[in-house]
Enzyme design. Structure first.
Site, PDB file in Angstrom:
ATOM      1  N   SER A 274       4.058  -1.643  -6.480  1.00  0.00           N
ATOM      2  CA  SER A 274       2.837  -1.286  -5.755  1.00  0.00           C
ATOM      3  C   SER A 274       1.616  -2.093  -6.218  1.00  0.00           C
ATOM      4  CB  SER A 274       2.604   0.223  -5.888  1.00  0.00           C
ATOM      5  OG  SER A 274       1.611   0.671  -4.999  1.00  0.00           O
TER       6      SER A 274
ATOM      7  N   LYS B 223       7.274  -2.397  -3.351  1.00  0.00           N
ATOM      8  CA  LYS B 223       6.558  -1.333  -2.631  1.00  0.00           C
ATOM      9  C   LYS B 223       5.225  -1.911  -2.158  1.00  0.00           C
ATOM     10  CE  LYS B 223       4.762   3.396  -2.987  1.00  0.00           C
ATOM     11  NZ  LYS B 223       3.458   3.077  -2.393  1.00  0.00           N
TER      12      LYS B 223
END
Length: 202
Positions: free
Chosen positions: A119, A144
């Protein structure tokens, strides 16, 4: 029986752990939150002051607050450099650029990643890697790239949906992870001293 008084207090969660050996620094960032940028700046002024090279360890970092990750990246990216590309649900794409007039463009940087780097930490990795500001070493990251938003309904329940997707500065999707140019298995117990003696991470 014994009465015990308990005081409820919010404990600060530090996400930045700096160390150094000579003029080589090592910073472990465990995740990104509202304190990360301030803690990182403090480390640069104190423990890492004068380092000619810094290794940023993002292994095992699950992400967190995206703006904190991009703010740390902007410390090293000159004004106008693309930090990340964002695609909204409607399909429009926007470039997020550094606005830092005083970016450090001299200190040598090494970013360490693995399959658990995810992320926001992938966004920071891509920002420094694609702009050739840092050498990235390790394994392909988690992948992600979508940011979620929560809409609370009137009954107290909620709906989570993907609000935007992030791409690297070169326009590459992060959904498949960021593949470092140098793939290497790194020791978990890396120290600033071991990096100074062996930049490849031993």
């Amino acid at each position: 029986e014994r009465a015990v008084s308990v005081r409820r207090e919010k404990l600060p969660h530090r996400t930045v752990a700096p160390s150094r050996s000579g003029d080589v620094g090592l910073v472990k960032i465990s995740e990104f939150n509202e304190r990360t940028l301030g803690d990182y700046r403090r480390a640069l002024r104190r423990e890492l002051r004068g380092c000619r090279a810094i290794a940023i360890d993002l292994r095992g970092n699950p992400g967190g607050v995206v703006s904190a990750a991009t703010d740390v990246a902007c410390l090293y990216l000159p004004r106008g450099a693309v930090v990340t590309k964002m695609m909204a649900a409607k399909g429009s794409t926007d470039d997020f650029k550094s606005v830092n007039w005083w970016a450090d463009t001299k200190t040598s940087l090494l970013v360490l990643v693995d399959a658990e780097t995810a992320s926001a930490s992938e966004i920071m990795t891509a920002a420094l890697g694609d702009n050739r500001r840092a050498a990235v070493v390790g394994f392909t990251t988690f992948g992600k790239s979508r940011a979620q938003a929560l809409v609370t309904l009137c009954d107290g329940s909620g709906i989570i949906f993907s609000a935007r997707e992030y791409f690297s500065p070169l326009g590459l999707p992060l959904s498949g992870g960021y593949r470092p140019p140098v793939c290497a298995r790194l020791r978990r117990d890396l120290t600033a001293d071991s990096i100074r003696r062996d930049p490849a991470g031993g």
